[in-house]
Design an enzyme around this catalytic site. Structure first.
Site, PDB file in Angstrom:
ATOM      1  N   GLU A   5     -25.087  -4.312  50.990  1.00 48.34           N
ATOM      2  CA  GLU A   5     -26.206  -3.775  51.421  1.00 48.34           C
ATOM      3  C   GLU A   5     -27.488  -4.714  50.663  1.00 48.34           C
ATOM      4  O   GLU A   5     -27.141  -5.070  49.466  1.00 48.34           O
ATOM      5  CB  GLU A   5     -26.403  -2.292  50.886  1.00 48.34           C
ATOM      6  CG  GLU A   5     -25.774  -1.385  51.380  1.00 48.34           C
ATOM      7  CD  GLU A   5     -25.719  -0.019  50.673  1.00 48.34           C
ATOM      8  OE1 GLU A   5     -27.038   0.254  50.099  1.00 48.34           O
ATOM      9  OE2 GLU A   5     -25.261   0.928  51.062  1.00 48.34           O
ATOM     10  N   GLU A  46     -20.896   4.181  47.102  1.00 46.76           N
ATOM     11  CA  GLU A  46     -21.318   3.926  45.765  1.00 46.76           C
ATOM     12  C   GLU A  46     -20.868   5.063  44.597  1.00 46.76           C
ATOM     13  O   GLU A  46     -21.682   5.761  44.190  1.00 46.76           O
ATOM     14  CB  GLU A  46     -22.861   3.727  45.844  1.00 46.76           C
ATOM     15  CG  GLU A  46     -23.448   2.581  46.462  1.00 46.76           C
ATOM     16  CD  GLU A  46     -25.001   2.427  46.503  1.00 46.76           C
ATOM     17  OE1 GLU A  46     -25.515   3.722  46.315  1.00 46.76           O
ATOM     18  OE2 GLU A  46     -25.395   1.293  46.560  1.00 46.76           O
TER      19      GLU A  46
HETATM   20  C1  GLA Z   1     -27.764   2.848  48.355  1.00 43.79           C
HETATM   21  C2  GLA Z   1     -26.988   3.653  49.509  1.00 43.79           C
HETATM   22  C3  GLA Z   1     -27.759   3.619  50.555  1.00 43.79           C
HETATM   23  C4  GLA Z   1     -29.099   3.618  50.589  1.00 43.79           C
HETATM   24  C5  GLA Z   1     -29.579   2.709  49.779  1.00 43.79           C
HETATM   25  C6  GLA Z   1     -31.040   2.617  49.713  1.00 43.79           C
HETATM   26  O1  GLA Z   1     -27.495   1.608  48.252  1.00 43.79           O
HETATM   27  O2  GLA Z   1     -25.607   3.115  49.543  1.00 43.79           O
HETATM   28  O3  GLA Z   1     -27.110   4.740  51.554  1.00 43.79           O
HETATM   29  O4  GLA Z   1     -29.344   4.999  50.252  1.00 43.79           O
HETATM   30  O5  GLA Z   1     -29.198   2.745  48.543  1.00 43.79           O
HETATM   31  O6  GLA Z   1     -31.532   1.694  49.026  1.00 43.79           O
END
Ligand code: GLA
Ligand code: ZN
Length: 670
Positions: free
Chosen positions: A302, A148
Site C-alpha cells: 500500500e 496490518e
Molecule cells: C492502512 C490500512 C488501509 C488504510 C490505510 C490508510 O495501511 O491497511 O486499510 O487504512 O492504512 O492509509
C-alpha cells in the site's frame, strides 16, 4: 509455488462500496492504468458471512470473475480484519481490552483480541470457507491474510491474553525458578511461587519489571504470529500452491518482522511517507528493511496515491513525488507497487484519503495521469522481477532490542532506536552505499561492514559471532549504549559494553548522559563536530582514539575509537553525532573497509543529488539513477548501457532531469 512474472501494479479494491455502474467503470479505468493486481476482500467479512450460518459468495464470485475477465490478478484476503457486528453482539468477549480495562467495541476495525479462542475459531471457519471456494480460481495469485497486525491493537489486557501469557511463560521458562531468575525478581520482593500469581503488565504504581514488560512485548508479537499461522493453515488446507502473505508496516514496533517473514512466502509493507518531507529516510530505510526480511524482492502493498487522512495536516504529493518514491522502492528491490485504495471512498472514515481514482473522477487530473504513466512504465520493466539488490553493508536490526532499549528507567529518555538508525542510514543512502538489514541470528559473512546501532540487548551468541566475524577480517561499527544487557535484560558485568568490549578494545567506566536539550562537541583531527544526548568515560584497552570529547570532565578523553582485532577492524562511537560527524566517521570506515559507491565502475562522477542503486541477475546489472535534486544532472558513463525507460542505447553520458530517473541495463562481463 506460483511464480511472479510481471511487476505488480494496482491497489486495495473495495467494490462493495460501489454500484455496478461504477464497478464497470473501474474495470475500464484499471485497464487504462495497466493495473494487473488488486487486493480484494480485506474488509469483506460481513459481506461474505452476513450472519453466523450464512455464507454468501455471490458478490465476491462476481468480482473474481470480472477481474479475471479483465486479466487482473487477485491478491485475495481471507477477510478477517474487521469482525462483523453480529459476532461482537453474540460474543463480546472477542473484543480487545485496553490497559484501563475498557473493551474496544465494534464500529471501527481490528476490534479483536488475537488470543481469543472464539475469535480464532470464527477466523478459521471463514478462512477455510474462502480458501475452499477460491483455491482454484484462475484470477487468484496471492493470499492476503488479515491486515496490518497490531496496527491499532498492539496490547490487550483481557482474560484470554492473561491465560495465554501464563501458558507462554510456562513454555518459555519451564519452571518458576527459572522465570524468577530471568526476571530478576529478587529485587523489590517480586518473586513468584506459582504462575497464576503473574499479571499482565497493567497499571502499576511505578516502574514495572523490565523483563516482564519485554516478555509481554514478545508475547504480543508471538500471539499475532500464532493467529497469522492459524489463518495460513486454514488456507493451506485447500490451497497449497498460491503464495501467502500479510501486509507488514516497515518500521512498526509491535510485531517482529523477521519472525513473520519466516512464515510468509512474499513480504510486503505499507508505505506512508509524509509528502511534506523531501526525502523521507525512515521510509527509504523501511524498503531496505522489508526486502531484508527474506533477502528477496518485496512488494509495496500500500501507498497513498497522494494525501492520507490520518495526519494533522495531510499534504498532497507534489507532481512527480509519488512516481519518484515508487521508483525508490523499485530501486531498492520492490517487485510491485500497490496503493490504498483504488477508488477514493464516498463515505466512511477514509473518504479524504486519496485513491488512484479521485472524487473528481477526472481522467485528465494530475493524479490519474501519473497513475497511468507509472502503470505504463512498469509494463516496460518486467525483467526486473526477481533481481537481487546489491549490498556490501549490513545494519543489525532486532525488534527485541528495540523493545528492550526503549523501555523506561534508562540513563536517557532521548535514546531512540529508529531515529538513531535513520541518521546513520541517511549517510549511507547519500553516499550511494547499498545496505541490507540482518537479524542477529543471521550470518554476517556476506558483508564487508556490519553496523550495530544502539544494540543494547545482545545475546552471548551474537557477541561471539561478532568476534569471529571481525577476527576473520570483517569491519564492525557500533554506537553508545550497545552490548549492555543479555536477552533477560541483565547487565553484562565487568565494564560496559560487556558484549562488545573485547572486540572493541575498550571499557566504558561510566555513562554521562547530557541534559535533554544540551549540545556538545567532539574533536576529530582539526575539526569539531556537534553532539547530543550522550557522553561517557571510555578507557582504551588496545583501541585508539579517533575523536575526543572537548568539554568538562570528559575533555580530551576518547569519544570515538578504532581497534584492530584479528584480521578485521572495529569502531565505536560513544556519543550521538549529527550528520556532519557521522559522515566523517562513516567515510573513514568505508575507505578502510574498501567499500566503493554503487556502480562506481560504470559511473565517473557521482553527483550528490543522484541516488544510485543496483539490482542484478546473472546476466545484467540494472543501475537506478534517481535525481532528488532541483536541477537536471549529467552523469558520465564508462560503458555503453541500455536505458530501459527510454528504450535507447546511451553512451558517454546521460542526463537525468530533476525529479526524474533512469534505469540502465549493463551486461555483466563474462
Ligand atoms: C492502512 C490500512 C488501509 C488504510 C490505510 C490508510 O495501511 O491497511 O486499510 O487504512 O492504512 O492509509
Ligand atoms: Zn486479549
Amino acid at each position: 509455488m506460483l511464480r511472479q512474472t510481471e511487476l505488480f501494479y494496482g491497489g486495495d479494491y473495495n467494490p462493495e462500496q460501489w454500484s455496478r455502474e461504477i464497478i464497470m467503470e473501474d474495470m475500464r479505468l484499471m485497464k487504462q492504468a495497466k493495473v494487473n493486481y488488486v487486493s480484494l476482500n480485506i474488509f469483506g467479512w460481513v459481506n461474505i458471512q452476513p450472519s453466523e450460518d450464512v455464507f454468501d459468495f455471490t458478490f465476491l464470485d462476481e468480482m473474481m470473475e470480472l477481474l479475471h475477465k479483465n486479466e487482473i490478478g487477485v491478491d485475495l484476503a481471507n477477510g478477517t480484519a474487521s469482525p462483523p457486528a453480529w459476532l461482537v453482539k453474540k460474543h463480546p468477549e472477542i473484543l480487545p481490552i485496553t490497559i484501563n480495562g475498557t473493551p474496544s467495541v465494534h464500529g471501527s476495525r481490528q476490534h479483536y483480541c488475537p488470543s481469543n479462542q472464539l475469535y480464532r475459531s470464527y477466523v478459521k471457519r471463514l478462512s477455510e470457507a474462502v480458501a475452499k471456494r477460491y483455491a482454484d480460481h484462475p484470477a487468484l495469485i496471492m493470499w492476503h491474510i488479515n491486515n496490518e497486525y497490531t496496527c491499532h491493537i498492539s496490547e490487550c489486557y483481557c482474560d484470554s491474553c492473561l491465560a495465554a501469557f501464563r501458558q507462554w511463560l510456562k513454555e518459555k521458562y519451564q519452571t518458576i525458578d527459572e522465570l524468577n531468575r530471568c526476571w530478576s525478581t529478587k529485587f523489590w520482593s517480586q518473586s513468584y511461587s506459582e504462575r497464576d500469581e503473574i499479571f499482565l503488565p497493567k497499571e502499576m504504581p511505578t516502574f514495572k519489571n523490565p523483563a516482564h514488560q519485554l516478555d509481554y512485548k514478545r508475547f504480543i508479537s508471538d500471539q499475532n504470529l500464532a493467529l497469522f499461522k492459524l489463518e495460513k493453515e486454514a488456507i493451506r488446507k485447500y490451497s497449497q500452491d498460491i503464495p501467502v502473505m500479510t501486509n507488514l508496516m516497515g518500521l512498526h514496533k509491535h510485531v517482529d518482522g523477521f519472525k513473520f517473514a519466516e512464515e510468509m512466502d512474499v513480504v510486503g509493507w505499507d508505505a506512508y511517507p509524509n509528502p511534506f518531507e523531501e526525502k523521507p529516510y525512515p521510509q527509504f530505510l523501511a524498503n531496505d528493511l522489508t526486502r531484508s526480511l527474506k533477502k528477496k524482492p518485496f512488494l509495496v502493498m500500500e501507498q497513498a496515491p497522494s494525501a492520507v487522512n490520518w495526519r494533522a495536516a495531510n499534504g498532497a504529493k507534489k507532481p512527480g513525488q509519488m512516481r519518484l518514491w515508487s521508483y525508490e522502492a523499485l530501486a531498492h528491490g520492490a517487485d510491485g507497487i500497490m496503493f490504498f485504495q483504488w477508488r477514493q471512498s464516498q463515505g466512511g472514515a477514509e473518504k479524504f484519503h486519496s485513491g488512484m481514482v479521485s472524487h473528481n473522477q477526472d481522467p485528465e487530473s494530475r493524479l490519474f495521469k501519473e497513475i497511468v504513466q507509472l502503470g505504463e512504465e512498469l509494463e516496460q520493466l518486467n525483467e526486473l522481477v526477481g533481481t537481487t539488490y546489491v549490498a556490501d553493508v549490513a545494519f543489525v536490526f532486532d525488534w527485541e532490542n528495540w523493545w528492550a532499549l526503549e523501555l523506561d528507567a534508562k540513563p536517557s529518555a532521548k535514546i531512540n532506536y529508529i531515529k538513531q538508525m535513520r541518521d546513520l542510514y541517511k549517510v549511507f543512502h547519500e553516499l550511494n552505499i547499498g545496505v541490507d538489514f540482518v537479524h542477529p541470528s543471521e550470518s554476517l559473512d556476506p558483508y564487508k561492514l556490519v553496523i550495530s546501532n544502539a544494540q543494547y540487548l545482545v545475546t552471548e551468541d551474537f557477541s561471539t559471532k561478532v568476534k569471529a566475524y571481525v577476527n576473520a577480517g570483517g569491519h564492525f561499527m557500533t554506537t553508545f549504549f550497545s552490548g549492555i544487557v543479555d536477552e533477560n535484560d541483565r547487565v553484562y558485568l565487568g565494564g560496559y559494553p560487556g558484549a562488545f568490549k573485547e572486540v572493541l578494545g575498550i571499557y566504558v567506566e561510566e555513562f554521562y548522559p547530557m541534559p535533554l536539550d544540551a549540545k556538545s562537541r567532539i574533536a576529530i583531527g582539526d575539526g569539531t563536530y556537534e553532539t547530543e544526548t550522550w557522553e561517557e568515560v571510555i578507557h582504551l584497552k588496545g583501541a585508539q582514539a579517533v575523536a575526543n570529547f572537548t568539554q568538562g570532565y570528559l575533555a580530551e578523553m576518547p569519544a570515538v575509537t578504532q581497534y584492530k582485532y584479528g584480521k578485521g577492524e572495529s569502531y565505536y562511537i560513544g556519543t550521538k553525532l549529527f550528520e556532519a560527524g557521522n559522515r566523517v566517521i562513516i567515510e573513514k570506515i568505508l575507505t578502510e573497509a574498501d567499500i566503493p559507491s554503487t556502480a562506481s565502475e560504470f559511473i565517473q562522477n557521482q553527483s550528490h543529488s543522484i541516488s544510485v542503486t543496483c539490482r542484478e541477475n546473472q546476466l545484467d546489472n540494472f543501475i537506478f539513477l534517481l535525481n532528488y535534486g532541483q536541477k537536471s544532472e549529467t552523469i558520465q558513463l564508462n560503458v555503453s548501457a541500455y536505458s530501459l525507460l527510454d528504450e535507447a542505447i546511451v553512451q558517454d553520458n546521460i542526463t537525468i532531469p530533476a525529479n526524474d530517473l533512469k534505469i540502465l541495463k549493463i551486461p555483466k562481463v563474462r
